[in-house]
Design an enzyme around this catalytic site. Sequence first.
Site, PDB file in Angstrom:
ATOM      1  N   ARG A  65       0.972  -1.034   0.020  1.00 57.53           N
ATOM      2  CA  ARG A  65       0.024   0.093  -0.120  1.00 57.53           C
ATOM      3  C   ARG A  65       0.868   1.239   0.079  1.00 57.53           C
ATOM      4  O   ARG A  65       1.961   1.411   0.690  1.00 57.53           O
ATOM      5  CB  ARG A  65      -0.953   0.022   1.354  1.00 57.53           C
ATOM      6  CG  ARG A  65      -1.964  -1.014   1.315  1.00 57.53           C
ATOM      7  CD  ARG A  65      -3.088  -0.928   0.308  1.00 57.53           C
ATOM      8  NE  ARG A  65      -4.186  -1.793   0.206  1.00 57.53           N
ATOM      9  CZ  ARG A  65      -4.166  -2.689  -0.544  1.00 57.53           C
ATOM     10  NH1 ARG A  65      -3.260  -3.449  -1.207  1.00 57.53           N
ATOM     11  NH2 ARG A  65      -5.496  -3.472  -0.455  1.00 57.53           N
ATOM     12  N   GLU A  75      -6.313   5.937  -5.324  1.00 56.12           N
ATOM     13  CA  GLU A  75      -6.659   4.871  -6.688  1.00 56.12           C
ATOM     14  C   GLU A  75      -8.057   5.046  -6.935  1.00 56.12           C
ATOM     15  O   GLU A  75      -8.861   5.431  -5.984  1.00 56.12           O
ATOM     16  CB  GLU A  75      -6.285   3.670  -6.241  1.00 56.12           C
ATOM     17  CG  GLU A  75      -4.638   3.432  -6.035  1.00 56.12           C
ATOM     18  CD  GLU A  75      -4.287   2.040  -5.779  1.00 56.12           C
ATOM     19  OE1 GLU A  75      -5.206   0.966  -5.921  1.00 56.12           O
ATOM     20  OE2 GLU A  75      -3.115   1.782  -5.300  1.00 56.12           O
ATOM     21  N   HIS A 118      -2.175  -1.467 -10.026  1.00 55.06           N
ATOM     22  CA  HIS A 118      -2.553  -2.423  -8.807  1.00 55.06           C
ATOM     23  C   HIS A 118      -2.897  -3.653  -9.155  1.00 55.06           C
ATOM     24  O   HIS A 118      -4.106  -4.093  -8.953  1.00 55.06           O
ATOM     25  CB  HIS A 118      -3.681  -1.534  -8.068  1.00 55.06           C
ATOM     26  CG  HIS A 118      -3.733  -2.156  -6.557  1.00 55.06           C
ATOM     27  ND1 HIS A 118      -4.150  -1.076  -5.573  1.00 55.06           N
ATOM     28  CD2 HIS A 118      -3.529  -3.271  -5.929  1.00 55.06           C
ATOM     29  CE1 HIS A 118      -4.365  -2.060  -4.491  1.00 55.06           C
ATOM     30  NE2 HIS A 118      -3.635  -3.086  -4.841  1.00 55.06           N
TER      31      HIS A 118
END
Length: 329
Positions: free
Chosen positions: A240, A269, A289
Amino acid sequence: MKIAVIHDYADALRNTAAYPKLKAAGHEVNIFNDAYLDPARVVEQVKGHDVLLLTQQRVVITAQILDQLPQLKFISQTGRNVYHLDVPACTARGITVSAGGHDGKSPYTTTGELAWALILASLRHIPFEVENFKKGHWHSAAGTRLYGHTFGMYAYGHIGSGVAKVARAFGMNVICWGREGSLARAKADGFEAAASREAFFEQSDVISLHLPVNAGTRGIVTAADLARMKPTALIVNTSRAPIIEDGALVAALKKGRPGFAAVDVYEQEPVLNGDHPLLKMSNVICTPHLGYSEKGSYEAIYEGGVEQILAYAAGKPINVLNPEAAGKK
């Protein structure tokens, strides 16, 4: 019940074994695949639905959003992490939240696999060489091998332990850092702890970060830590973004310590229109991601999310985070 599924970017749910279970139970399922940041879009897609199925932590659900969703009764979160979700606000509005886990039996999971894909791509300049080759050029950069170099593992948990074992298989010298329990597990598996935090960042040629984000880990990797890294070193973050001090990575890369980064996660995001400073840096590889974006992983996370919905519909909710919400709506 009417069920809204948002931010299913890869349109993965309808191709899992879990999806037919919702249809067989007679539920109306509306799946939305677009990527966005605007809270108004959440309201637009979820309004009028009884249930919201969230795909991991892709969207922040605030009290302001919930205020505009009077029909919403239940949120099913895939995965245990709910840092993006205002659970107290859900409770106050009588919205039950279930958040469960998914398959943890694999040795280092798909996130660990991606970490190694990024490490190899970075050290061997694979994206650069592929694009150059397409343009008619033969190879033009010298890569860096893994063997004999020092791999820094921060921290040695379920994912990190598997990643560290791959580093050892490549002939790397593995050193670990983290909390006492993390280092104890590493030592039990035959890995060395760094002599100090300072030594960990100074000695590592590659550092891979594998920590969850919470109050104790937010900003745990500081600008001072990054400044200790070698100008030839690579730092990889598939966990993260907030575990690195805000703004520290971009600033450190501009100063040349570390020299390279590979990143799969971002402060906010989704990242839209290429609008992130890391995407503009030639010494960084960025992916959108992808850590858990793999067919088997989607099967696992959606299986858990759907099970929670079916249990709620049957009046026997599971993995409930806020049982006090019951009866308020």
